[in-house]
Structures are given as C-alpha cells and as structure tokens.
Design an enzyme around this catalytic site. Sequence first.
Site, PDB file in Angstrom:
ATOM      1  N   SER A 188       0.845  -1.186   0.000  1.00  0.00           N
ATOM      2  CA  SER A 188       0.000   0.000   0.000  1.00  0.00           C
ATOM      3  C   SER A 188       0.878   1.232   0.000  1.00  0.00           C
ATOM      4  O   SER A 188       1.948   1.247   0.616  1.00  0.00           O
ATOM      5  CB  SER A 188      -0.908  -0.015   1.234  1.00  0.00           C
ATOM      6  OG  SER A 188      -0.528   0.987   2.145  1.00  0.00           O
ATOM      7  N   LYS A 189       0.394   2.274  -0.725  1.00  0.00           N
ATOM      8  CA  LYS A 189       1.267   3.436  -0.815  1.00  0.00           C
ATOM      9  C   LYS A 189       1.327   4.194   0.497  1.00  0.00           C
ATOM     10  O   LYS A 189       2.214   5.001   0.702  1.00  0.00           O
ATOM     11  CB  LYS A 189       0.900   4.326  -2.003  1.00  0.00           C
ATOM     12  CG  LYS A 189      -0.495   4.816  -2.061  1.00  0.00           C
ATOM     13  CD  LYS A 189      -0.648   5.634  -3.338  1.00  0.00           C
ATOM     14  CE  LYS A 189      -2.104   5.904  -3.632  1.00  0.00           C
ATOM     15  NZ  LYS A 189      -2.340   6.362  -4.977  1.00  0.00           N
ATOM     16  N   ARG A 190       0.381   3.938   1.367  1.00  0.00           N
ATOM     17  CA  ARG A 190       0.426   4.605   2.663  1.00  0.00           C
ATOM     18  C   ARG A 190       1.442   3.951   3.588  1.00  0.00           C
ATOM     19  O   ARG A 190       2.092   4.599   4.383  1.00  0.00           O
ATOM     20  CB  ARG A 190      -0.951   4.602   3.316  1.00  0.00           C
ATOM     21  CG  ARG A 190      -1.680   5.901   3.078  1.00  0.00           C
ATOM     22  CD  ARG A 190      -3.164   5.807   3.279  1.00  0.00           C
ATOM     23  NE  ARG A 190      -3.868   6.153   2.058  1.00  0.00           N
ATOM     24  CZ  ARG A 190      -4.327   5.281   1.176  1.00  0.00           C
ATOM     25  NH1 ARG A 190      -4.177   3.998   1.387  1.00  0.00           N
ATOM     26  NH2 ARG A 190      -4.936   5.680   0.094  1.00  0.00           N
TER      27      ARG A 190
END
Length: 458
Positions: A233-235
């Site tokens: 996930s980019k988070r």
Amino acid sequence: MASERLRFAPSPTGYFHVGSARTILFNWLLARRSGGSLLLRIDDTDTERNREEWVDGILRSIEWLGLDWDLGPIRQSSRLQRYAEVAAELETTGHAYWCSCTREEVESRKPEGSPPGYDGFCRDRALGPGAGRALRFRVPEMPVTVFDLVRGEVVFPAGTIDDFIVVKSNGSPLYVLANAVDDADFEISLVVRAEEHLPTTPKAVLLHQALGHAIPRFAHLPVLVNEARQKLSKRRDRVAIEDFRDQGYLPEAMINYLALLGWSPGGDREFMTLDELVAEFSFDRVSHSPAFFDERKLAHFNKHYIQQLSDERFTALAMAFVERANLSLDRKAVGPLLAEVKPRISTLGEFPGMVGFLAADPSYDEADLGKFNQETVKMLNAVAATLGEIELFTPEELESRIRALCDGIGVSLRKLQEPVRLAITGKRVGVPLFSAVAAVGRQTALRRLKAFSSFIGS
Ligand code: GLU
C-alpha cells in the site's frame, strides 16, 4: 504465438507504483514477444483525483524503465462523447435502464443481512432520463465466464452480479463502461492488469456481450505483498518507482526484479536482460499466488547490476548523486576510489556517503572515545611519522609501510586500522583504508590523525 494487441491503462492519481511498473512490463514483454502492439491509455475520468503532474510521472517512469508504447497516449477524458453514445445504445437496446434510487433508499428497502448491491427496484419502471437518475445495466440471470490466462476459466454464478451503474446521475460514465468501450474500439485482444480488477471483469464481459463486441481474453497478475503478507500500500510501504530511482536503483535491476514478481523462467535463473525476458516470457509461468515485493532482494539485484556498469556510466551516475548530495567533489577527486566503491554499494544513493570524507574533514563521535586511550595516541603518532616519511603515497606503498610498522611495534594491523580509519574518514566501514588514506593525500591525512589524537586526548 499470435500477435497480441495490448494496452496499459494507468490512472494518474499518484506516484507510479511498482505494481503499475510490473503491469506495463508484462504487457510490453508480451507485445514484443508476439510481434504485436501496446497502447498507452490514460484513465483520467476521475477529475477529482487526477493530476496532470501524475500523467507526467507515468510517462517519465516508463521512459526511465526503458520501456515504450506503440499507440497513444489516448486519454479517456477525450472520449466522453463516445461513452455517452454507447450508453445511449445500451438504453435503446434495453440493456440498460434509468434508476432514481438513492443509496439510502436501496438500503432501507433491504432486509437486515441481505447481500450488498442493488435490488432491481427500477428495472421495470420504464423511467426516462432526469435529474438524479443513473443508468444501470440490466444484468441477465446467467453465469458469466471470464477467460483468464493465469487462472483459467473463472465462473461468476448467476445472481452474484447486481445491476450496476454505467452512467452516474451527474452524467459521467462509470469506469467499467469506459474501459469496455475502449478495449473494444481499440481492438484489444488481451487485457493484462492487476488482480484487483478481476471482480469487475464479469461486468466488462457482460457489456461486451450486450454491445456485440469480441470479448478480449484477460490475465490478472498476482497481488504484490510486503513482508507481513499484506497487500502493498502506498500509505504503508515504499512503492513509488520515482523513490527507487531517486535512491539510486538502476532501471535494469528494477526491470529484472519486477519480471520475477509472479513470473519465473524456471530453474534457478535470476539475472536476465530485457532481451532474454522478451524471448522467454509467457503466461504459462505466471503464478496466481501473491508475490512478495522484497526490497532486500531488489537491493541484491541492484548491487549486481551496479557491478555490470561500464566505468564510464558508473562514474556519470555516481557523480550525479555526489552533486545531489551537495558535496564539492569533482571527478578527479573521486576517481581513485571509484573502483573501490563500485563493488561495495547496493544503491547509487550510498555513493556520496562512501566518498564524503574526501570533501571535508570528518566530525568525530564522542561515543568512540571510551575505546581509545594514550596507547592509541602513541599508535597514531607512529602512523603519522610513517606517513611523513613515505615517498610514494600510494595504497600499495602505504600498506607495506604500515604493515612493517605494525610488526615493529607489535600491534596487529586490525587493531591499528580502526582508529586510523575513524581519524581519516570518520566512519568504521568503507573503502579499503589504504586507498582512503592515499586518496586524501599526505597533508590531509596528517592533519586528521592529529585532530583525532587531540580528540582522544581531550
Ligand atoms: N486504470 C486502472 C488502474 O490504474 C487499470 C484498469 C485496467 O487496466 O483495466 O488501476
């Protein structure tokens, strides 16, 4: 192998994700291998989340990876008229109907615990278009089969797909409609994309059937996971191609590593060039289990590819990183250490840290003080005296004279190296010590030995 018409269709809503890089790579490999073509399509109908700079990021990342495309870029935002035309056709042919239900109304009608989705309330109300009305596709009561090159036939039983929206009440086409229209209009034969799109694929198949299109085949690529087996996930995870590029990963390492995320050439082979990948890639060897995106393994690949670089390219890349780190060092100053640094770094971003001691006297760390004493100071003085006498200030000469000094004073080279290295470079590890001493030169070496002695003595 029949020639395939493929497309890569990123949405410009953020940095270019490693998952997208793998998707374009697999599309590109197949286009080249089959002698077909690759269309680049920018899925930019979500005006709230799209930004022009992300489009730019996509184009630059593809270029950096060394990949390209044959047609496009086509922007979905320029085809809204066409989607509206097809929506009208669906309505005229009875494959779609207007619906005035709000989400709340649908929810309030449904008994507790019923499955999510639309209940078909407006199906037979024969509503016309109007404010607040969306166009819904009339899903037939029958199973839908998706032909997937990775998973085989995937069957979605009758009743599992609800009447889905194709045009929102604000008039904008839904993604699934735009996608099906584009894939048909551009005669895409094989859709290769991330697994997360598999659940909407039966809707695309239904649209193609309703519109009398040839249905493309599909290949859904396995999801990428992190060490904890969570979907990347980019988070949470580092996933932007731009980040890897800025840290000094090489495109050839990235390409080689990405190719192995879900695909394998068989056997123990790991290192492969782009040409070898084109010659061997096929969906028979793409797995459907999640693929672990292992940064350590990527670093291992990068280290390998750094070693393969020509001296010229390595120097040019390394100097770009020196410049970015604001070190005032030119090629000449760094030159003697290039060959020493090359096998010792995994990313080019580590380069400035390895040669920074050439640019400025290091600062010393109080934490090191406890380890050294007057004995050390004496040792450093002896080293300084030897450096003062050496005529040819080369790594070889330095090594032989310092070894002789160690024998003379009865100290192991290992013991002596530690404080000398700290004095000269401010670090415990790095390039071979004698190369470091030779590279800074006699005067600087003597000045730093003296400074470190006073630091210990203080
Ligand atoms: N635009 C979609 C995405 O970026 C890809 C859709 C597709 O390949 O069909 O996730």
